[in-house]
Write a protein that holds these residues in place. Structure first.
Motif, PDB file in Angstrom:
ATOM      1  N   LEU A 189      13.590   9.908  -4.841  1.00  0.00           N
ATOM      2  CA  LEU A 189      13.029   8.639  -4.378  1.00  0.00           C
ATOM      3  C   LEU A 189      13.935   7.466  -4.740  1.00  0.00           C
ATOM      4  O   LEU A 189      13.491   6.317  -4.707  1.00  0.00           O
ATOM      5  N   HIS A 190      15.188   7.757  -5.037  1.00  0.00           N
ATOM      6  CA  HIS A 190      16.179   6.712  -5.293  1.00  0.00           C
ATOM      7  C   HIS A 190      17.143   6.664  -4.116  1.00  0.00           C
ATOM      8  O   HIS A 190      17.875   7.615  -3.844  1.00  0.00           O
ATOM      9  N   LEU A 191      17.125   5.560  -3.404  1.00  0.00           N
ATOM     10  CA  LEU A 191      17.885   5.426  -2.164  1.00  0.00           C
ATOM     11  C   LEU A 191      19.361   5.749  -2.337  1.00  0.00           C
ATOM     12  O   LEU A 191      19.961   6.440  -1.512  1.00  0.00           O
ATOM     13  N   ILE A 228      12.307   3.817  -4.323  1.00  0.00           N
ATOM     14  CA  ILE A 228      11.722   3.445  -3.034  1.00  0.00           C
ATOM     15  C   ILE A 228      10.442   2.625  -3.154  1.00  0.00           C
ATOM     16  O   ILE A 228      10.279   1.631  -2.428  1.00  0.00           O
ATOM     17  N   PRO A 229       9.496   2.941  -4.041  1.00  0.00           N
ATOM     18  CA  PRO A 229       8.329   2.057  -4.174  1.00  0.00           C
ATOM     19  C   PRO A 229       8.712   0.623  -4.551  1.00  0.00           C
ATOM     20  O   PRO A 229       8.090  -0.330  -4.071  1.00  0.00           O
ATOM     21  N   VAL A 230       9.738   0.454  -5.387  1.00  0.00           N
ATOM     22  CA  VAL A 230      10.215  -0.888  -5.743  1.00  0.00           C
ATOM     23  C   VAL A 230      10.837  -1.562  -4.517  1.00  0.00           C
ATOM     24  O   VAL A 230      10.625  -2.749  -4.258  1.00  0.00           O
ATOM     25  N   PHE A 231      11.618  -0.806  -3.759  1.00  0.00           N
ATOM     26  CA  PHE A 231      12.248  -1.333  -2.542  1.00  0.00           C
ATOM     27  C   PHE A 231      11.178  -1.815  -1.554  1.00  0.00           C
ATOM     28  O   PHE A 231      11.340  -2.858  -0.906  1.00  0.00           O
ATOM     29  N   LEU A 232      10.089  -1.076  -1.443  1.00  0.00           N
ATOM     30  CA  LEU A 232       8.999  -1.473  -0.545  1.00  0.00           C
ATOM     31  C   LEU A 232       8.310  -2.744  -1.045  1.00  0.00           C
ATOM     32  O   LEU A 232       7.932  -3.614  -0.252  1.00  0.00           O
ATOM     33  N   GLU A 233       8.142  -2.851  -2.363  1.00  0.00           N
ATOM     34  CA  GLU A 233       7.580  -4.075  -2.934  1.00  0.00           C
ATOM     35  C   GLU A 233       8.462  -5.276  -2.603  1.00  0.00           C
ATOM     36  O   GLU A 233       7.977  -6.350  -2.260  1.00  0.00           O
ATOM     37  N   THR A 270       0.833  -1.203   0.000  1.00  0.00           N
ATOM     38  CA  THR A 270       0.000   0.000   0.000  1.00  0.00           C
ATOM     39  C   THR A 270       0.865   1.250   0.000  1.00  0.00           C
ATOM     40  O   THR A 270       0.613   2.195  -0.762  1.00  0.00           O
ATOM     41  N   LEU A 271       1.915   1.265   0.839  1.00  0.00           N
ATOM     42  CA  LEU A 271       2.824   2.412   0.869  1.00  0.00           C
ATOM     43  C   LEU A 271       3.539   2.578  -0.468  1.00  0.00           C
ATOM     44  O   LEU A 271       3.758   3.704  -0.926  1.00  0.00           O
ATOM     45  N   ALA A 272       3.900   1.458  -1.093  1.00  0.00           N
ATOM     46  CA  ALA A 272       4.538   1.517  -2.408  1.00  0.00           C
ATOM     47  C   ALA A 272       3.597   2.159  -3.427  1.00  0.00           C
ATOM     48  O   ALA A 272       4.021   2.979  -4.252  1.00  0.00           O
ATOM     49  N   ALA A 273       2.329   1.784  -3.371  1.00  0.00           N
ATOM     50  CA  ALA A 273       1.349   2.349  -4.303  1.00  0.00           C
ATOM     51  C   ALA A 273       1.161   3.842  -4.063  1.00  0.00           C
ATOM     52  O   ALA A 273       1.102   4.642  -5.011  1.00  0.00           O
ATOM     53  N   LEU A 314      21.671  -5.000  -5.206  1.00  0.00           N
ATOM     54  CA  LEU A 314      20.273  -4.916  -4.803  1.00  0.00           C
ATOM     55  C   LEU A 314      19.378  -5.640  -5.811  1.00  0.00           C
ATOM     56  O   LEU A 314      18.444  -6.359  -5.430  1.00  0.00           O
ATOM     57  N   ALA A 315      19.671  -5.485  -7.102  1.00  0.00           N
ATOM     58  CA  ALA A 315      18.894  -6.180  -8.133  1.00  0.00           C
ATOM     59  C   ALA A 315      19.018  -7.686  -7.969  1.00  0.00           C
ATOM     60  O   ALA A 315      18.050  -8.430  -8.181  1.00  0.00           O
TER      61      ALA A 315
END
Length: 232
Positions: A75-77, A115-120, A7-10, A95-96
């Motif tokens: 939003l890129h760590l 960050i949304p990808v990281f949360l996923e 949800t946070l990623a979305a 990371l990948a």
């Protein structure tokens, strides 16, 4: 936790009509997550209310002004961890590789440190491991939460939620260092700041040889070469 992280990623993704249409479902997930507490619930509720009420084009303009026009709010760590450092490319590869091992396949246009990808990715992990994963860059999340609060942005609530879920106590010295080194948001310097050095994905750590995907591919290539030589 899995649904909450997704949800946070979305919510942190680029606003769209689809996101706006599903705010009710997102709100339900937030309200069901007891670990967040009433204060974070309330702050996320304000953000969701705005995303539901606001026209998509206006929400997109707000998002772009925040995250696309300021390196301090990137939003890129690894923008915050490595900047233009040569280790940034290798960190991306490592990371990948973690994502691949967890069964998460990235779209071609996505970078692993988004960050949304990281949360996923964290949502794919067992709860304890997910909390540990979120805790590792906790100082970055804390710095972003602080910068967004200073701009009176309701997106600060997302980072407050991430920190709460991680259970981490961010290193204040690390946060202070990030704040001290934050890129300027002066519009006259934005174009100059975004003229980054090319990020390469074939480098090695200074201490030791290549790691991650590069090492794996090279090892595989050597094994195939050796196998062909044996057959010959």
């Amino acid at each position: 936790m899995k649904l909450m992280l997704r949800t946070l990623a979305a919510i942190m993704g680029y606003p769209s009509g689809e996101l706006r249409a599903h705010v009710t479902e997102l709100r339900a997930v937030v309200e069901d997550e007891k670990a967040l507490g009433p204060h974070v619930h309330r702050r996320l509720g304000v953000l969701l209310d705005r995303l539901e009420r606001e026209e998509t084009i206006d929400a997109q303009a707000t998002y772009t002004d925040l995250f696309d026009r300021s390196r301090a709010l990137s939003l890129h760590l690894f923008e915050h961890v490595h900047g233009d450092n040569r280790e940034r490319g290798q960190a991306m590869l490592d990371l990948a590789e973690q994502y691949m091992q967890a069964g998460l396949l990235l779209e071609s246009q996505e970078l692993p440190d988004y960050i949304p990808v990281f949360l996923e990715y964290a949502s794919c992990l067992p709860p304890a491991e997910a909390r540990e994963t979120l805790a590792q860059p906790a100082h970055v999340f804390a710095a972003l939460e602080q910068r967004l609060r200073e701009r009176d942005s309701d997106y600060a609530a997302v980072f407050a939620a991430i920190l709460t879920l991680s259970g981490a106590r961010p290193d204040h010295d690390a946060i202070d260092q990030l704040q001290k080194n934050a890129p300027s948001d002066d519009p006259a310097r934005i174009d100059e700041e975004w003229e980054e050095k090319e990020v390469t994905f074939t480098g090695a750590h200074e201490m030791g040889g290549p790691t991650g995907i590069v090492a794996r591919l090279r090892a595989k290539g050597k094994a195939m070469t050796a196998a062909r030589g044996t057959k010959g």
